[in-house]
Design a protein around this motif. Sequence first.
Motif, PDB file in Angstrom:
ATOM      1  N   SER A  61      10.466  -1.494  -8.243  1.00 48.14           N
ATOM      2  CA  SER A  61      10.784  -0.467  -7.261  1.00 48.14           C
ATOM      3  C   SER A  61       9.642  -0.353  -6.256  1.00 48.14           C
ATOM      4  O   SER A  61       8.554  -0.918  -6.450  1.00 48.14           O
ATOM      5  N   LYS A  62       9.862   0.380  -5.176  1.00 49.70           N
ATOM      6  CA  LYS A  62       8.828   0.484  -4.145  1.00 49.70           C
ATOM      7  C   LYS A  62       7.545   1.108  -4.697  1.00 49.70           C
ATOM      8  O   LYS A  62       6.444   0.618  -4.465  1.00 49.70           O
ATOM      9  N   LYS A  63       7.712   2.205  -5.457  1.00 52.18           N
ATOM     10  CA  LYS A  63       6.535   2.902  -5.976  1.00 52.18           C
ATOM     11  C   LYS A  63       5.785   2.043  -6.979  1.00 52.18           C
ATOM     12  O   LYS A  63       4.567   1.879  -6.896  1.00 52.18           O
ATOM     13  N   PHE A  64       6.516   1.472  -7.947  1.00 51.81           N
ATOM     14  CA  PHE A  64       5.849   0.656  -8.950  1.00 51.81           C
ATOM     15  C   PHE A  64       5.355  -0.659  -8.349  1.00 51.81           C
ATOM     16  O   PHE A  64       4.348  -1.209  -8.783  1.00 51.81           O
ATOM     17  N   GLY A  65       6.049  -1.153  -7.335  1.00 51.67           N
ATOM     18  CA  GLY A  65       5.616  -2.385  -6.674  1.00 51.67           C
ATOM     19  C   GLY A  65       4.247  -2.238  -6.028  1.00 51.67           C
ATOM     20  O   GLY A  65       3.475  -3.200  -5.981  1.00 51.67           O
ATOM     21  N   ARG A  66       3.927  -1.033  -5.519  1.00 46.94           N
ATOM     22  CA  ARG A  66       2.602  -0.819  -4.930  1.00 46.94           C
ATOM     23  C   ARG A  66       1.513  -0.925  -5.991  1.00 46.94           C
ATOM     24  O   ARG A  66       0.435  -1.477  -5.742  1.00 46.94           O
ATOM     25  N   ILE A  67       1.775  -0.403  -7.191  1.00 51.62           N
ATOM     26  CA  ILE A  67       0.790  -0.488  -8.271  1.00 51.62           C
ATOM     27  C   ILE A  67       0.587  -1.937  -8.685  1.00 51.62           C
ATOM     28  O   ILE A  67      -0.553  -2.397  -8.857  1.00 51.62           O
TER      29      ILE A  67
ATOM     30  N   VAL B 181     -12.498  -2.083   0.795  1.00 49.99           N
ATOM     31  CA  VAL B 181     -11.088  -2.053   1.167  1.00 49.99           C
ATOM     32  C   VAL B 181     -10.803  -3.223   2.100  1.00 49.99           C
ATOM     33  O   VAL B 181     -11.303  -3.272   3.232  1.00 49.99           O
ATOM     34  N   SER B 182     -10.013  -4.170   1.629  1.00 46.69           N
ATOM     35  CA  SER B 182      -9.622  -5.326   2.431  1.00 46.69           C
ATOM     36  C   SER B 182      -8.358  -4.980   3.215  1.00 46.69           C
ATOM     37  O   SER B 182      -7.702  -3.961   2.944  1.00 46.69           O
ATOM     38  N   PRO B 183      -7.984  -5.809   4.180  1.00 46.37           N
ATOM     39  CA  PRO B 183      -6.728  -5.540   4.907  1.00 46.37           C
ATOM     40  C   PRO B 183      -5.520  -5.469   3.982  1.00 46.37           C
ATOM     41  O   PRO B 183      -4.608  -4.664   4.210  1.00 46.37           O
ATOM     42  N   ALA B 184      -5.492  -6.313   2.924  1.00 44.83           N
ATOM     43  CA  ALA B 184      -4.360  -6.274   1.990  1.00 44.83           C
ATOM     44  C   ALA B 184      -4.327  -4.954   1.222  1.00 44.83           C
ATOM     45  O   ALA B 184      -3.260  -4.366   1.015  1.00 44.83           O
ATOM     46  N   ILE B 185      -5.486  -4.464   0.792  1.00 43.96           N
ATOM     47  CA  ILE B 185      -5.546  -3.177   0.088  1.00 43.96           C
ATOM     48  C   ILE B 185      -5.149  -2.046   1.023  1.00 43.96           C
ATOM     49  O   ILE B 185      -4.409  -1.130   0.642  1.00 43.96           O
ATOM     50  N   LYS B 186      -5.629  -2.097   2.258  1.00 44.44           N
ATOM     51  CA  LYS B 186      -5.296  -1.049   3.225  1.00 44.44           C
ATOM     52  C   LYS B 186      -3.792  -0.998   3.484  1.00 44.44           C
ATOM     53  O   LYS B 186      -3.197   0.076   3.617  1.00 44.44           O
ATOM     54  N   ALA B 187      -3.157  -2.186   3.513  1.00 50.00           N
ATOM     55  CA  ALA B 187      -1.714  -2.225   3.752  1.00 50.00           C
ATOM     56  C   ALA B 187      -0.949  -1.538   2.615  1.00 50.00           C
ATOM     57  O   ALA B 187       0.050  -0.853   2.850  1.00 50.00           O
ATOM     58  N   VAL B 188      -1.423  -1.715   1.383  1.00 46.16           N
ATOM     59  CA  VAL B 188      -0.760  -1.068   0.245  1.00 46.16           C
ATOM     60  C   VAL B 188      -0.991   0.440   0.278  1.00 46.16           C
ATOM     61  O   VAL B 188      -0.066   1.237   0.079  1.00 46.16           O
ATOM     62  N   LEU B 189      -2.223   0.867   0.555  1.00 43.63           N
ATOM     63  CA  LEU B 189      -2.531   2.303   0.570  1.00 43.63           C
ATOM     64  C   LEU B 189      -1.810   3.025   1.699  1.00 43.63           C
ATOM     65  O   LEU B 189      -1.446   4.200   1.551  1.00 43.63           O
ATOM     66  N   ASP B 190      -1.610   2.343   2.808  1.00 45.60           N
ATOM     67  CA  ASP B 190      -0.895   2.975   3.920  1.00 45.60           C
ATOM     68  C   ASP B 190       0.551   3.274   3.562  1.00 45.60           C
ATOM     69  O   ASP B 190       1.179   4.168   4.160  1.00 45.60           O
ATOM     70  N   GLN B 191       1.100   2.541   2.586  1.00 46.99           N
ATOM     71  CA  GLN B 191       2.484   2.776   2.173  1.00 46.99           C
ATOM     72  C   GLN B 191       2.608   3.913   1.161  1.00 46.99           C
ATOM     73  O   GLN B 191       3.716   4.379   0.897  1.00 46.99           O
ATOM     74  N   CYS B 192       1.474   4.346   0.601  1.00 50.93           N
ATOM     75  CA  CYS B 192       1.499   5.419  -0.393  1.00 50.93           C
ATOM     76  C   CYS B 192       1.568   6.772   0.314  1.00 50.93           C
ATOM     77  O   CYS B 192       0.712   7.070   1.157  1.00 50.93           O
TER      78      CYS B 192
ATOM     79  N   THR C 167       0.636  13.158  -0.676  1.00 52.51           N
ATOM     80  CA  THR C 167       1.215  14.410  -1.136  1.00 52.51           C
ATOM     81  C   THR C 167       0.106  15.411  -1.444  1.00 52.51           C
ATOM     82  O   THR C 167      -1.074  15.139  -1.243  1.00 52.51           O
ATOM     83  N   ARG C 168       0.496  16.547  -1.960  1.00 50.87           N
ATOM     84  CA  ARG C 168      -0.490  17.557  -2.338  1.00 50.87           C
ATOM     85  C   ARG C 168      -1.244  17.168  -3.599  1.00 50.87           C
ATOM     86  O   ARG C 168      -2.255  17.789  -3.926  1.00 50.87           O
ATOM     87  N   SER C 169      -0.715  16.204  -4.293  1.00 50.22           N
ATOM     88  CA  SER C 169      -1.371  15.787  -5.534  1.00 50.22           C
ATOM     89  C   SER C 169      -2.703  15.118  -5.244  1.00 50.22           C
ATOM     90  O   SER C 169      -2.909  14.513  -4.190  1.00 50.22           O
ATOM     91  N   ALA C 170      -3.603  15.206  -6.192  1.00 51.13           N
ATOM     92  CA  ALA C 170      -4.932  14.617  -6.019  1.00 51.13           C
ATOM     93  C   ALA C 170      -4.945  13.128  -6.301  1.00 51.13           C
ATOM     94  O   ALA C 170      -5.879  12.442  -5.902  1.00 51.13           O
ATOM     95  N   TRP C 171      -3.904  12.616  -6.987  1.00 50.25           N
ATOM     96  CA  TRP C 171      -3.899  11.212  -7.375  1.00 50.25           C
ATOM     97  C   TRP C 171      -3.110  10.369  -6.387  1.00 50.25           C
ATOM     98  O   TRP C 171      -2.153  10.837  -5.748  1.00 50.25           O
ATOM     99  N   VAL C 172      -3.495   9.119  -6.276  1.00 52.86           N
ATOM    100  CA  VAL C 172      -2.810   8.200  -5.363  1.00 52.86           C
ATOM    101  C   VAL C 172      -1.409   7.907  -5.864  1.00 52.86           C
ATOM    102  O   VAL C 172      -0.443   7.899  -5.094  1.00 52.86           O
ATOM    103  N   PHE C 173      -1.282   7.676  -7.171  1.00 50.97           N
ATOM    104  CA  PHE C 173       0.025   7.379  -7.769  1.00 50.97           C
ATOM    105  C   PHE C 173       0.407   8.550  -8.661  1.00 50.97           C
ATOM    106  O   PHE C 173      -0.134   8.716  -9.758  1.00 50.97           O
ATOM    107  N   THR C 174       1.329   9.366  -8.177  1.00 50.85           N
ATOM    108  CA  THR C 174       1.666  10.623  -8.837  1.00 50.85           C
ATOM    109  C   THR C 174       3.117  10.621  -9.268  1.00 50.85           C
ATOM    110  O   THR C 174       4.003  10.163  -8.542  1.00 50.85           O
ATOM    111  N   ASN C 175       3.345  11.156 -10.459  1.00 52.18           N
ATOM    112  CA  ASN C 175       4.701  11.397 -10.935  1.00 52.18           C
ATOM    113  C   ASN C 175       5.236  12.644 -10.242  1.00 52.18           C
ATOM    114  O   ASN C 175       4.700  13.746 -10.413  1.00 52.18           O
TER     115      ASN C 175
END
Length: 401
Positions: free
Chosen positions: A208-214, A256-267, A270-278
């Motif tokens: 999925s999109k969310k799990f694919g980023r991880i 942070v490489s360009p590839a890492i930045k591309a993944v983080l930009d898709q995240c 939210t108000r949550s403190a974590w990058v990958f939040t349930n």
Amino acid sequence: MSLRKWCSPTAFPTGHPLHRPKSPDCAHHWFYDFRVNRKRYRSTTESSHKQQAKAIEAKERARVLEGRHGIRKQPDITFRAFADTYLTDYAVQHKRSVDRDREILKVLHRVFGSLILHEITALRIEQFKRERLAGKWRGYKQTGTPKPIKPGTVNRELDTLRAIFSKAVEWGQLLEHPMRSVKRLKVDNRRTRILSEPEQAALLKACSKKFGRIVRLALITGARIGELLALRWADVSAADLTFLETKNGRARRIPVSPAIKAVLDQCPRTRSAWVFTNVRTQRPFTVNGMAHVFRRAVERAGIPTGDVSLHTLRHTALSRMIAMGIDDSTVMSLSGHQSVRMLERYTHPTNARKIEALETFAVDGPNLGRTEIGDSKNVGGRQEARTPDLRVANAALSQLS
């Protein structure tokens, strides 16, 4: 005096050789029954003679008062009671794996919970190992066939048991460590499975999109899944990522490489403190939950699941870094390893590199049957830069030999 016989005048009919309606002079064994420190001790003396039974009871009472099995003048404490003390006074304050210890203690309490600490012997622990390996385990809400318990799981249970006994000795509750002669089970954890490029593409497509980023971030950075799930937005900057929840407890920073930045930009931010939040719990995802999602994605991708796990992502990333000729220091700074020895498990020379190494010995000429090492850049394995002068010197040495 607390001797008695567990027989009655009606146990045998009149005329039977063992019938003793009033006298204790019968063939039944005497039993002792007494209490020390509010703990009851009762058992058979295996003797029908009263004087012998008295001596056996006195000897057993003295042994209990001195301390059973080498514990001298100390109150008896059950494994369950001391395990609670271990969790409260040590594990909660000093161990990051305290939640795992609580889960393991649920298993240990079923076997050792009611036993006195000094009654747990090395033989009983060896029997526990055998019983666990012969048993099967059914996961939470699992309705299918239970899975056999793996040696690695038993080893983690033994490690927790060993830590509890070590603290019992250190805190004066035990004089001798019962696991001194108990060995861990042999486990082959050196996974050599790495994903090929087609498998990697199929896996990312099945996520999925969310799990694919991880998954994508794990394949880029080589970080552990637990480190990625614990990553907070406060630890992310335009220049680098900082992993604070690492295996060895040392913070690790990677650029942070360009590839890492591309993944983080898709995240989504939210108000949550974590990058990958349930979204449902507003908490970070758990490793166990991600393992289940990963297995489903692997099945959809058509990849054999026998040797593919979440750690395969880290193994794939670091193995490719080494295969591209990245030096050990750089790879170790990215992976968090403290020694080259730990990094060796990610080195997998291909058959082409092995054949190339075998053909370095020239019989009829320096270049017979050989390929230039500098020309094989995509065959995997470690690569060291070799100058033309060094190649000429190696060829001359091979002729002289």
